[in-house]
Design a protein around this motif. Sequence first.
Motif, short mmCIF file in Angstrom:
data_model
loop_
_atom_site.label_atom_id
_atom_site.label_comp_id
_atom_site.label_asym_id
_atom_site.label_seq_id
_atom_site.Cartn_x
_atom_site.Cartn_y
_atom_site.Cartn_z
N GLU A 202 0.83 -1.20 0.00
CA GLU A 202 0.00 0.00 0.00
C GLU A 202 0.86 1.26 0.00
OE1 GLU A 202 -3.64 2.24 0.14
OE2 GLU A 202 -3.09 0.22 -0.51
N GLU A 203 2.04 1.19 0.59
CA GLU A 203 2.96 2.33 0.61
C GLU A 203 3.79 2.42 -0.66
OE1 GLU A 203 3.24 4.74 2.62
OE2 GLU A 203 2.15 4.12 4.42
N GLY A 204 3.67 1.44 -1.56
CA GLY A 204 4.46 1.44 -2.78
C GLY A 204 5.74 0.64 -2.67
N GLY A 205 5.91 -0.11 -1.59
CA GLY A 205 7.11 -0.90 -1.40
C GLY A 205 6.94 -2.33 -1.88
N GLU A 206 8.01 -3.11 -1.74
CA GLU A 206 8.02 -4.52 -2.15
C GLU A 206 8.77 -5.33 -1.09
OE1 GLU A 206 6.44 -5.68 -4.68
OE2 GLU A 206 6.02 -3.87 -5.86
N LEU A 207 8.46 -6.63 -1.05
CA LEU A 207 9.24 -7.54 -0.21
C LEU A 207 10.59 -7.83 -0.85
CD1 LEU A 207 6.42 -10.10 0.70
CD2 LEU A 207 7.15 -8.08 2.00
N ALA A 208 10.58 -7.94 -2.18
CA ALA A 208 11.81 -8.19 -2.94
C ALA A 208 11.56 -7.75 -4.36
CB ALA A 208 12.19 -9.67 -2.90
N GLU A 209 12.63 -7.43 -5.07
CA GLU A 209 12.53 -7.01 -6.47
C GLU A 209 13.54 -7.78 -7.30
OE1 GLU A 209 13.13 -2.77 -6.26
OE2 GLU A 209 10.96 -2.40 -6.21
N GLY A 210 13.16 -8.08 -8.53
CA GLY A 210 14.03 -8.82 -9.42
C GLY A 210 14.41 -8.00 -10.64
N ASP A 211 15.64 -8.22 -11.11
CA ASP A 211 16.13 -7.55 -12.32
C ASP A 211 16.92 -8.58 -13.12
OD1 ASP A 211 16.93 -5.80 -14.27
OD2 ASP A 211 18.45 -4.80 -13.05
N VAL A 214 17.79 -11.70 -11.23
CA VAL A 214 18.52 -11.54 -9.98
C VAL A 214 17.61 -10.79 -8.99
CG1 VAL A 214 20.54 -10.55 -8.85
CG2 VAL A 214 20.73 -11.50 -11.17
N TRP A 215 17.37 -11.43 -7.85
CA TRP A 215 16.44 -10.87 -6.88
C TRP A 215 17.19 -10.38 -5.64
CZ3 TRP A 215 11.07 -10.48 -7.28
CH2 TRP A 215 10.53 -11.04 -8.44
N ARG A 216 16.61 -9.31 -5.03
CA ARG A 216 17.18 -8.81 -3.79
C ARG A 216 16.04 -8.38 -2.87
NH1 ARG A 216 17.30 -3.26 -3.33
NH2 ARG A 216 16.59 -2.10 -5.17
N GLY A 217 16.24 -8.57 -1.56
CA GLY A 217 15.27 -8.13 -0.58
C GLY A 217 15.21 -6.63 -0.49
N THR A 218 14.00 -6.08 -0.26
CA THR A 218 13.83 -4.63 -0.25
C THR A 218 13.04 -4.16 0.97
OG1 THR A 218 11.92 -4.90 -1.71
CG2 THR A 218 14.02 -4.35 -2.75
N LEU A 219 13.11 -4.90 2.07
CA LEU A 219 12.41 -4.46 3.28
C LEU A 219 12.99 -3.15 3.83
CD1 LEU A 219 11.89 -7.76 5.31
CD2 LEU A 219 10.17 -6.44 4.09
N ASP A 220 14.19 -2.78 3.39
CA ASP A 220 14.84 -1.57 3.91
C ASP A 220 14.53 -0.33 3.08
OD1 ASP A 220 16.21 -2.71 1.79
OD2 ASP A 220 18.19 -2.17 2.55
N SER A 221 13.65 -0.43 2.10
CA SER A 221 13.30 0.75 1.32
C SER A 221 12.44 1.69 2.18
CB SER A 221 12.51 0.36 0.07
OG SER A 221 11.20 -0.08 0.41
N PRO A 222 12.44 2.98 1.88
CA PRO A 222 11.60 3.91 2.67
C PRO A 222 10.12 3.51 2.67
CG PRO A 222 13.18 5.13 1.34
CD PRO A 222 13.29 3.69 0.91
N ALA A 223 9.61 3.03 1.54
CA ALA A 223 8.20 2.64 1.47
C ALA A 223 7.93 1.43 2.36
CB ALA A 223 7.80 2.34 0.03
N ALA A 224 8.81 0.44 2.31
CA ALA A 224 8.62 -0.74 3.14
C ALA A 224 8.70 -0.40 4.63
CB ALA A 224 9.65 -1.81 2.79
N LEU A 225 9.58 0.51 4.99
CA LEU A 225 9.69 0.94 6.38
C LEU A 225 8.43 1.67 6.83
CD1 LEU A 225 13.42 2.09 6.40
CD2 LEU A 225 12.44 0.23 7.78
N PRO A 372 6.63 -12.34 -4.23
CA PRO A 372 7.48 -12.14 -5.41
C PRO A 372 7.52 -13.35 -6.34
CG PRO A 372 8.53 -11.21 -3.48
CD PRO A 372 7.30 -11.91 -2.98
N GLY A 373 7.49 -13.08 -7.63
CA GLY A 373 7.35 -14.12 -8.64
C GLY A 373 8.64 -14.83 -8.98
N THR A 374 9.26 -15.41 -8.00
CA THR A 374 10.47 -16.20 -8.21
C THR A 374 10.26 -17.58 -7.62
OG1 THR A 374 12.75 -16.51 -7.44
CG2 THR A 374 11.37 -15.02 -6.15
N PRO A 375 10.72 -18.62 -8.30
CA PRO A 375 10.57 -19.98 -7.76
C PRO A 375 11.34 -20.21 -6.47
CG PRO A 375 11.93 -19.99 -9.74
CD PRO A 375 11.33 -18.63 -9.64
N ARG A 376 12.21 -19.27 -6.11
CA ARG A 376 12.98 -19.41 -4.89
C ARG A 376 12.28 -18.83 -3.66
NH1 ARG A 376 17.02 -22.57 -3.83
NH2 ARG A 376 18.00 -20.97 -2.52
N TRP A 377 11.09 -18.25 -3.83
CA TRP A 377 10.46 -17.61 -2.69
C TRP A 377 10.16 -18.61 -1.56
CZ3 TRP A 377 10.48 -13.00 -0.88
CH2 TRP A 377 9.65 -12.67 0.19
#
Length: 417
Positions: A202-211, A214-225, A372-377
């Motif tokens: 709802e804040e515009g954040g994500e649990l993780a993002e892929g590029d 390659v995926w990385r956790g994003t709980l430390d983004s301002p939106a997630a916080l 997140p849409g990764t088989p590793r979740w």
Amino acid sequence: MRRRLLALVCVSASLLGGCGLLPDRAAERRTVTVWLMQHSASPEFLGRFTEEFEREHPALDLDIRIQEWTGIGEKVQRALDTGGPGGPDVIEVGNTQVTQYAEGDGLLDLTLESMRDWGRDAWLPGLAEPGRWGSQQYGIPWYAANRVVIYRKDLFRRAGITAPPRTRDEWLTVTEKLNTGGNQGIYLAGQDWYTLAGFIWEEGGELAEGDDGVWRGTLDSPAALRGMEFYRRLQALGDGPVDADEEHPPQAGVFAEGRVAQIVAVPGLARAVVRQNPDLEDRLGYFPVPGKSAGRPGAVFTGGSDLVVPADTDVREGAVEVVAALTGARWNTDLARTMNYVPNKASLAGSVAGEEGVAAMAAGAAQGRATPGTPRWGAVEADNPIKEYMTKVLTGADPATEARRAARRITEALAFD
């Protein structure tokens, strides 16, 4: 006379397989084997569907086999790896499981069918997005379920609250007002990470993002916080344990004790509450999880099921016909009404408008998301760092520091060997 003799010869020959002029209908019939999960659809629904589908598709027989959830992941993977006759041709899978099966090229790509005939753009995002792997659609949304707020109408009236809150700020105000007289304004366990995920989205954040895979956790983004901060403020307005999730103890039992004004859960949990405290049967109401602004519910995690087709099915056209029928408007709304589910498109929500809990769920589902849409979740959930992060913040640790630590652990879990 010659015409009559030819007709007689053909009729006689048809008893032995035909004279070449009449088709052998028995030989043309094919069987489509469908694996559906226990309790996903009632026997009555499946009976209606099978009878009508076979009548409309005279060359196809349905063999519906009910599966148990326990151990289903390994069973589906074995079926996809083994392939061949006798295996399933259509499989119901959890919406977040599709990518792990698609990764190994075990599923049929249904992108063209979904774009051309099935209205892919109208599907609930919480079912459609996890059904994709890359740009291909492998999982076709069947039904959805998501969390709402189950509340005590009598406690709301006693506190002078005449309508459910429409925004998150209103929700905090109302909950604080309810948190008096020995009652908990809300019971929210400290490790209910699915509910937290909705606040983060709802804040515009994500649990993780892929590029590029390659995926990385994003709980430390301002939106997630910001999402975690809202969770902290709401959770503090009750006595939920900070070091446990919603099943320890089961929140239905806590709510049934009669001193809680609200919980966040799927509407079906109300049945468990009433079984334990029948006096609450006519006192429960439902509203969608509020969003940041009025007129739009908040984002929520959407669970549910997609239908997939194994790549090596030998009845491809028949399997696709089954998927098209089950996920099409007619049978999808029938299933939703029968089982109190959310249909796979927001435009079909009117079919469940008569059920208060399901209507609230359907309103929220329009803002639904999935993990997140990764088989590793699954590796993340196996040793879930989000739960530990939540407990640390709720017991006074620095949110930014703990978010960075949890994000690193998510990144490590999502890395391919």
